[in-house]
Design an enzyme around this catalytic site. Structure first.
Site, mmCIF file in Angstrom:
data_model
loop_
_atom_site.group_PDB
_atom_site.id
_atom_site.type_symbol
_atom_site.label_atom_id
_atom_site.label_comp_id
_atom_site.label_asym_id
_atom_site.label_seq_id
_atom_site.Cartn_x
_atom_site.Cartn_y
_atom_site.Cartn_z
ATOM 1 N N LEU A 150 0.822 -1.213 0.000
ATOM 2 C CA LEU A 150 0.000 0.000 0.000
ATOM 3 C C LEU A 150 0.854 1.260 0.000
ATOM 4 O O LEU A 150 1.902 1.328 0.631
ATOM 5 C CB LEU A 150 -0.935 -0.015 1.210
ATOM 6 N N HIS A 192 -3.452 4.135 -2.531
ATOM 7 C CA HIS A 192 -4.383 3.286 -1.788
ATOM 8 C C HIS A 192 -4.959 4.044 -0.586
ATOM 9 O O HIS A 192 -6.147 3.949 -0.281
ATOM 10 C CB HIS A 192 -3.674 2.038 -1.259
ATOM 11 N N ASP A 222 -6.013 3.258 -12.744
ATOM 12 C CA ASP A 222 -6.264 2.061 -13.555
ATOM 13 C C ASP A 222 -7.593 2.269 -14.280
ATOM 14 O O ASP A 222 -8.611 1.655 -13.950
ATOM 15 C CB ASP A 222 -6.286 0.831 -12.656
ATOM 16 N N SER A 282 2.440 3.856 -7.596
ATOM 17 C CA SER A 282 2.154 2.474 -7.969
ATOM 18 C C SER A 282 3.049 1.567 -7.148
ATOM 19 O O SER A 282 4.213 1.894 -6.883
ATOM 20 C CB SER A 282 2.444 2.270 -9.458
ATOM 21 N N ARG A 285 4.347 -0.902 -8.242
ATOM 22 C CA ARG A 285 5.422 -1.325 -9.154
ATOM 23 C C ARG A 285 6.533 -0.292 -9.287
ATOM 24 O O ARG A 285 7.577 -0.602 -9.866
ATOM 25 C CB ARG A 285 4.842 -1.667 -10.530
#
Ligand code: AMP
Length: 287
Positions: free
Chosen positions: A39, A43, A156, A191, A193
């Site tokens: 997170l 988030h 997203d 992100s 990622r």
């Protein structure tokens, strides 16, 4: 003194369903925030909004194998359960539902949800099956956690549109709230990622955001040709030597079909690889 109820970690379907049904039986409003964990402040923004709008807030934490293709990053996807719990507790989340893969997908399970037409373009083209995995797990989570409202991020964008479509098409009794993209100081969309990026890749990854801002300013300046806008966006990204473009698209926000002209609200969407990370971002263009 802190008199807020402690955060509960729940791994069983019966237990989370019991908790949520009991709350709803008392007339409480229940908010759901599905995540894959690791997170960050993106988030957090969803959780904070859910906290403000509901009596009971449930976050789910599940790295969904069904939405990763073989060779993608399922096994190295960051897992940071302890910090995730601390972030959720700080926001006042009531429960984290963190099922095992076996709980979500017993060996015999084989049902899949396909939102046709929306799932095979943009990210679906380079990640075949990805959105079938997303739609399937989200429908399962809606059934396991019968919430009044669920929160998703516009970062997203395609995922958000697919979930809205699925909820409408299958008459699911849940409201969907879409929340704005939270960014780093230089504009890079947050992100999980981003942790894959090296220092050099991280510095160059701002190109996604810059290409979207360029699209905005071109449209504000009267440009309407999607081809010319995409070309300028591509050049912005390609000026970063570590960037490998997956796609640069201008699409209709509802159908996700390519828009030849920016004559109405249009979403600019980009996907770019930097080393082992595939990053996405998007921006609404309004002429
Ligand atoms: P994930 O854990 O990546 O599956 O994301 C869980 C939810 O958080 C999804 O609804 C995402 O769209 C949302 N999300 C992820 N990153 C951001 C961000 N930077 N800003 C807002 N929402 C985000």
């Amino acid at each position: 003194v802190d008199d807020s109820p402690p955060l509960r970690w729940i791994h069983s379907i019966d237990e989370i369903r019991g908790l949520v049904n009991a709350a709803r039986g008392r007339g409480e409003r229940v908010g759901l925030v599905p995540t894959m964990g690791a997170l960050h402040d993106g988030h957090r923004s969803l959780l904070v909004r859910a906290r403000g709008e509901n009596d009971l807030v449930v976050a789910t934490l599940f790295v969904n194998p069904l939405q990763f293709a073989p060779g993608e990053d399922f096994h190295r996807y960051p897992r940071t359960e302890q910090q995730d719990g601390e972030l959720c507790a700080a926001v006042g989340v009531n429960a984290i539902f963190a099922p095992s893969v076996e709980t979500m997908y017993p060996p015999a399970s084989c049902t899949r949800v396909q939102v046709t037409g929306l799932e095979d373009r943009l990210c679906g083209r380079s990640r075949p099956g990805h959105f079938v995995g997303v739609a399937t797990v989200v429908l399962k989570l809606f059934n396991i956690v019968p919430a009044d409202v669920a929160y998703f991020g516009l970062k997203d964008f395609q995922q958000a549109k697919i979930i809205e479509r699925m909820v409408a098409d299958l008459n699911l009794p849940i409201a969907i709230r879409l929340c704005p993209t939270v960014r780093e100081a230089d504009g890079l969309a947050m992100s999980s990622r981003n942790r894959y990026l090296t220092v050099d890749e991280r510095a160059q990854a701002v190109a996604l955001y810059q290409s979207l801002q360029l699209a905005r300013s071109l449209v504000a300046g009267g440009e309407r040709s999607a081809e010319r806008i995409r070309d300028r966006m591509r050049r912005t990204i390609e000026s970063r030597p570590l960037a490998r473009i997956d796609y640069v698209e201008l699409v209709d926000p509802q159908t996700l079909e390519a828009a030849p002209e920016v004559t109405g609200p249009t979403v600019a969407a980009v996907a770019v690889r930097f080393g082992g990370a595939r990053l996405i971002d998007n921006e609404l263009l309004v002429p």
